[in-house]
Every structure is written in C-alpha cells, then in structure tokens.
Design an enzyme around this catalytic site. Structure first.
Site, PDB file in Angstrom:
ATOM      1  N   TYR A  16      -4.700   4.079   6.340  1.00 12.61           N
ATOM      2  CA  TYR A  16      -5.289   3.099   7.268  1.00 12.61           C
ATOM      3  C   TYR A  16      -6.545   3.655   7.935  1.00 12.61           C
ATOM      4  CZ  TYR A  16      -1.028   0.290   7.030  1.00 12.61           C
ATOM      5  OH  TYR A  16      -0.003  -0.487   6.604  1.00 12.61           O
TER       6      TYR A  16
ATOM      7  N   LYS B  46       0.836  -1.194   0.000  1.00 15.64           N
ATOM      8  CA  LYS B  46       0.000   0.000   0.000  1.00 15.64           C
ATOM      9  C   LYS B  46       0.876   1.251   0.000  1.00 15.64           C
ATOM     10  CE  LYS B  46       0.745   1.930   3.366  1.00 15.64           C
ATOM     11  NZ  LYS B  46       1.968   2.370   4.069  1.00 15.64           N
TER      12      LYS B  46
HETATM   13  P1  NAD Z   1      12.293   1.572   2.498  1.00 10.28           P
HETATM   14  O1  NAD Z   1      12.779   2.913   2.080  1.00 10.28           O
HETATM   15  O2  NAD Z   1      12.779   1.025   3.794  1.00 10.28           O
HETATM   16  O3  NAD Z   1      12.618   0.495   1.368  1.00 10.28           O
HETATM   17  C1  NAD Z   1      12.451   0.763  -0.001  1.00 10.28           C
HETATM   18  C2  NAD Z   1      13.252  -0.243  -0.795  1.00 10.28           C
HETATM   19  O4  NAD Z   1      13.142   0.079  -2.184  1.00 10.28           O
HETATM   20  C3  NAD Z   1      14.753  -0.234  -0.467  1.00 10.28           C
HETATM   21  O5  NAD Z   1      15.228  -1.551  -0.428  1.00 10.28           O
HETATM   22  C4  NAD Z   1      15.358   0.505  -1.639  1.00 10.28           C
HETATM   23  O6  NAD Z   1      16.701   0.107  -1.922  1.00 10.28           O
HETATM   24  C5  NAD Z   1      14.437   0.082  -2.774  1.00 10.28           C
HETATM   25  N1  NAD Z   1      14.468   0.986  -3.917  1.00 10.28           N
HETATM   26  C6  NAD Z   1      14.557   0.586  -5.192  1.00 10.28           C
HETATM   27  N2  NAD Z   1      14.582   1.638  -6.017  1.00 10.28           N
HETATM   28  C7  NAD Z   1      14.514   2.728  -5.243  1.00 10.28           C
HETATM   29  C8  NAD Z   1      14.507   4.127  -5.533  1.00 10.28           C
HETATM   30  N3  NAD Z   1      14.554   4.586  -6.786  1.00 10.28           N
HETATM   31  N4  NAD Z   1      14.426   4.960  -4.490  1.00 10.28           N
HETATM   32  C9  NAD Z   1      14.345   4.516  -3.232  1.00 10.28           C
HETATM   33  N5  NAD Z   1      14.349   3.202  -2.887  1.00 10.28           N
HETATM   34  C10 NAD Z   1      14.431   2.331  -3.907  1.00 10.28           C
HETATM   35  O7  NAD Z   1      10.704   1.635   2.473  1.00 10.28           O
HETATM   36  P2  NAD Z   1       9.701   0.655   3.220  1.00 10.28           P
HETATM   37  O8  NAD Z   1       9.297   1.267   4.505  1.00 10.28           O
HETATM   38  O9  NAD Z   1      10.209  -0.715   3.215  1.00 10.28           O
HETATM   39  O10 NAD Z   1       8.409   0.798   2.265  1.00 10.28           O
HETATM   40  C11 NAD Z   1       8.314   0.079   1.050  1.00 10.28           C
HETATM   41  C12 NAD Z   1       6.830  -0.032   0.675  1.00 10.28           C
HETATM   42  O11 NAD Z   1       6.169  -0.768   1.698  1.00 10.28           O
HETATM   43  C13 NAD Z   1       6.112   1.296   0.579  1.00 10.28           C
HETATM   44  O12 NAD Z   1       5.185   1.267  -0.465  1.00 10.28           O
HETATM   45  C14 NAD Z   1       5.379   1.429   1.905  1.00 10.28           C
HETATM   46  O13 NAD Z   1       4.180   2.190   1.819  1.00 10.28           O
HETATM   47  C15 NAD Z   1       5.074  -0.012   2.215  1.00 10.28           C
HETATM   48  N6  NAD Z   1       4.968  -0.277   3.658  1.00 10.28           N
HETATM   49  C16 NAD Z   1       3.879  -0.940   4.106  1.00 10.28           C
HETATM   50  C17 NAD Z   1       3.720  -1.194   5.448  1.00 10.28           C
HETATM   51  C18 NAD Z   1       2.514  -1.962   5.932  1.00 10.28           C
HETATM   52  O14 NAD Z   1       2.287  -1.994   7.140  1.00 10.28           O
HETATM   53  N7  NAD Z   1       1.743  -2.591   5.052  1.00 10.28           N
HETATM   54  C19 NAD Z   1       4.685  -0.761   6.355  1.00 10.28           C
HETATM   55  C20 NAD Z   1       5.813  -0.112   5.873  1.00 10.28           C
HETATM   56  C21 NAD Z   1       5.938   0.138   4.513  1.00 10.28           C
END
Ligand code: NAD
Length: 367
Positions: free
Chosen positions: A221, A136
């Site tokens: 949410y 999401k």
């Molecule tokens: P994060 O920044 O920790 O991770 C992002 C990942 O994408 C990294 O591994 C990064 O290297 C990679 N990536 C690839 N190309 C990229 C670019 N051009 N720029 C930046 N990063 C790049 O983020 P996250 O917190 O893991 O979030 C990832 C997704 O998961 C988001 O869509 C977020 O909304 C979702 N999320 C959902 C929940 C949930 O409870 N369902 C919780 C946290 C995050």
C-alpha cells in the site's frame, strides 16, 4: 482550525451529488442512466477478509451482489447460505470450482485466497468465462501476473486487483493534490504500514504461500501511495532489512525500509514490518505538505493539508465502491482503474526491492 467544507471537498475532488467523474477517472453515470441490474459475485476463499470485509461490503453494493461461494471447508456453508440467502447450486469447493463456467448466476469471481493461489484461481476463473477480481498482491511473481493478464485477455474477461484504496476518497484526494501539483511538484513521500503479527501463525509467514513478508502483505500500500501521489513510476530502488525474531521470520523479511527514486527527481522512503505499528502517508511538495494518518488500514482518516485538517463526507466501505466500480466496468465495457497492469507493475517493483534488500545494491527499473 478550519475544517474543509463538504462543498470545497466536492469542488476539489470532482465528486458531486449528481455524480460525475472522480479524480481517478472513474465515471459514475447519473441515476437515470445507470444499469438497473446487479451482477452476481462468487467469493473464493472464506477467510478473514472475505468474511469480515467483502461480504458485508457487498450488502451495500448497487451493481453486484453475493450469489455464490467457493470453499474447502464444508462446515462454513450453512452459515453463509443462511446469512446471504445463497442457493445450493451456487456453492462450490476447490475441486468442482471449474463447473462455475455453466452457472449463469455468477458473472464475477472474487479470489480471496493466500497469495500463492491467486494466479491459479484467476486463470481457472478466466477460463470458465468469468470476470475476475483478485486480491492483492496480484501474485507472488511478475511472471505469474503476466500469465494472469494473458489468460483474462484470451478469455475476453475483465480483471481487477483488490486495491480498495484506488476507490477511497482520502486517497483520491492525495492523488489529486500530488499529481495535480496543487502545492507544486512533489519532492518527498514518506509512508509506513506495519502491524504486530508476533502472535499470528498462518500462511502469511510461509514464503511459499505469501511470496514474501510484510512488503507483500501491507507494505504494498505504501509503494502504491508513492506511485499515485507522484503519478510517476520509480526508476531505482534501495532497501534495508532488520530482524529481531529470526526464528519466527525464517524465510521472510520482518522489518523493511526501502527508497524509490522517481524520474522527476523526487524520492520516497517507506517502511513495513510485522513487529511494529505504523500507518501514515506524508507528502512534502515544493510549496506545501499534506498527508493521512491513519492512512492505509481500515480506519482511514486524519487527513491534513499544511496543518489544516481535511474533512471528508460520510462514506461507505471502500470495498463497496471498488466492487461497484468493477461491476460498472463490466456492464459498460469501460477500463478498470485497479487493473492487472497496476498489479503487475507493483510486483515488478517488489521484485526489485527484494533484490536490493538481498544484494545491498541499488536496483534500476525500466521506469
Ligand atoms: P485468511 O487466512 O483469513 O483466509 C484465507 C482463506 O483461504 C481461508 O478461508 C482458507 O481456508 C483458504 N485457503 C484455501 N487453501 C488454503 C491453503 N492451502 N492454505 C491456507 N488457506 C487456504 O487470509 P485473508 O486475510 O482473508 O487474506 C486472503 C487474501 O486477501 C490475501 O491475498 C490477502 O493479501 C488479501 N487481503 C486483502 C486485504 C485488502 O485490504 N485488500 C485485506 C486482507 C487480506
């Protein structure tokens, strides 16, 4: 104060030891009939959520397991390979990702990338013939959500959005109490989810990657909570925004309040912010009130009905339930609860909220 017993909880929610039908409509078959197979999942994007939540949750899944990864950071590979016993053939980068089409170990691709990349990778995964779970918000526009749904339909694959709370017992109970009108029709929902992100500096603060601010990230949410407690779709929205750090939040909202009107006459008031701390769901029905605090983060609890605490049975991670439910949907060809249509509807409402925020006007929705 009287705690709700496990038996009461099971009776009221429809969850039982023999397993049956959850109040969400998710059907879990009794042990003897369950598939004795585990589908292979490949995680795309090994950031915070994949590393600290999805991969650990997969260790407890019955119907799927981590078999592959897709990463642009080669230094992460050795650790993941060792920790999750992954074979070299199941490690991809963003350039060779499409080759996953011929990999029989991988049934499901899970997209955990920045929001603006969800559409491209969901469509590529579908074209590779893989079922898709996409985090999401589903995408950064409703138009992209529609393209993703069409791509999955064309490829004949299933799509789930990473709405873990659709599979979480506290939220299933809030939904049952609201939609079941257990305390009469719901009149008002108030919800908030905010965290202090002032020290953060990543893609979440750039509109081209995030698609917006805290509404896209966590406010979504609250929006969903209101939708599934009412069991109705909003017909109009209004919104107000406030900024105390304009240099930090240049292109995205910092704090947002929004209201949704529901066709039965009920209303919700929600807020989200990157400079505050809040996490609750409060529901006022005609003849009673209920809620959760904390409600949406990773420490859900504090459930209550009319000032009496609600106790819930021990549970695992909701991501485990979410991924197992999807694996069963795939194996049994059943409908997905956290579907692409749910993700699309959220984006339609989010676009209306942003329009209301920018214009100061009430924005009507099709309902
Ligand atoms: P994060 O920044 O920790 O991770 C992002 C990942 O994408 C990294 O591994 C990064 O290297 C990679 N990536 C690839 N190309 C990229 C670019 N051009 N720029 C930046 N990063 C790049 O983020 P996250 O917190 O893991 O979030 C990832 C997704 O998961 C988001 O869509 C977020 O909304 C979702 N999320 C959902 C929940 C949930 O409870 N369902 C919780 C946290 C995050």
């Amino acid at each position: 104060m009287k705690m709700q017993s496990r038996r009461d909880f099971i009776r009221k929610t429809g969850l039982s030891l023999g397993a049956v039908t959850l109040s969400s409509g998710i059907s879990i078959l009794p042990g003897a009939c369950r598939p004795d197979k585990q589908l292979g999942i490949a995680l795309v994007g090994l950031g915070g959520y994949a590393t600290h939540h999805l991969a650990p949750a997969l260790l407890a899944c019955q119907y799927c397991r981590l078999r592959g990864i897709v990463t642009g950071t080669p230094t992460k590979v050795a650790d993941w390979k060792e920790k999750y016993q992954l074979s070299d053939a199941n490690i991809y980068n963003y350039q060779n990702f499409d080759r996953i089409a011929s990999n029989k170990d991988i049934d499901i691709v899970y997209i955990a990338l920045p929001n603006s990349m969800h559409a491209e990778y969901t469509i590529r995964a579908a074209r590779a013939g893989k079922h898709v779970i996409c985090e999401k918000p589903m995408a950064t526009s409703a138009a992209d959500c529609e393209k993703m749904i069409r791509a999955c339909e064309a490829a004949g694959v299933k799509l789930q959005i990473g709405y873990r709370l659709f599979y979480e017992p506290h939220h299933l109970e809030m939904k049952r109490l609201g939609q079941g009108k257990v305390y009469g029709p719901v009149k008002v929902v108030e919800a908030a989810l905010s965290f202090n992100a002032l020290g953060w500096d990543n893609w979440r603060f750039q509109r081209q990657y995030a698609g917006g601010g805290p509404l896209m990230d966590v406010g979504i949410y609250c929006l969903e909570g209101a939708r599934y407690v009412f069991g109705e779709e909003p017909v109009a929205v209004t919104a107000q925004t406030f900024k105390t750090y304009p240099e930090k939040f240049k292109n995205i909202e910092e704090t947002l309040f929004w209201q949704m009107e529901f066709p039965g006459g009920g209303a919700s008031n929600c807020s989200t912010s990157y400079v505050a701390n809040s996490d609750y769901l409060f529901v006022s029905a005609k003849d009673g009130k209920f809620g959760l605090s904390p409600a949406f983060g990773y420490q859900i609890g504090g459930g209550y009905v009319n000032n009496q605490p609600l106790a819930f049975p021990e549970r695992g991670m909701e991501q485990t339930a979410q991924m197992d439910a999807f694996a069963l949907n795939v194996m049994e060809n059943t409908p997905v609860v956290a579907s692409g249509e749910q993700g699309l509807q959220d984006l339609r409402i989010i676009e209306a909220i942003y329009k209301a925020m920018e214009t100061g006007q009430k924005v009507r929705l099709a309902g």
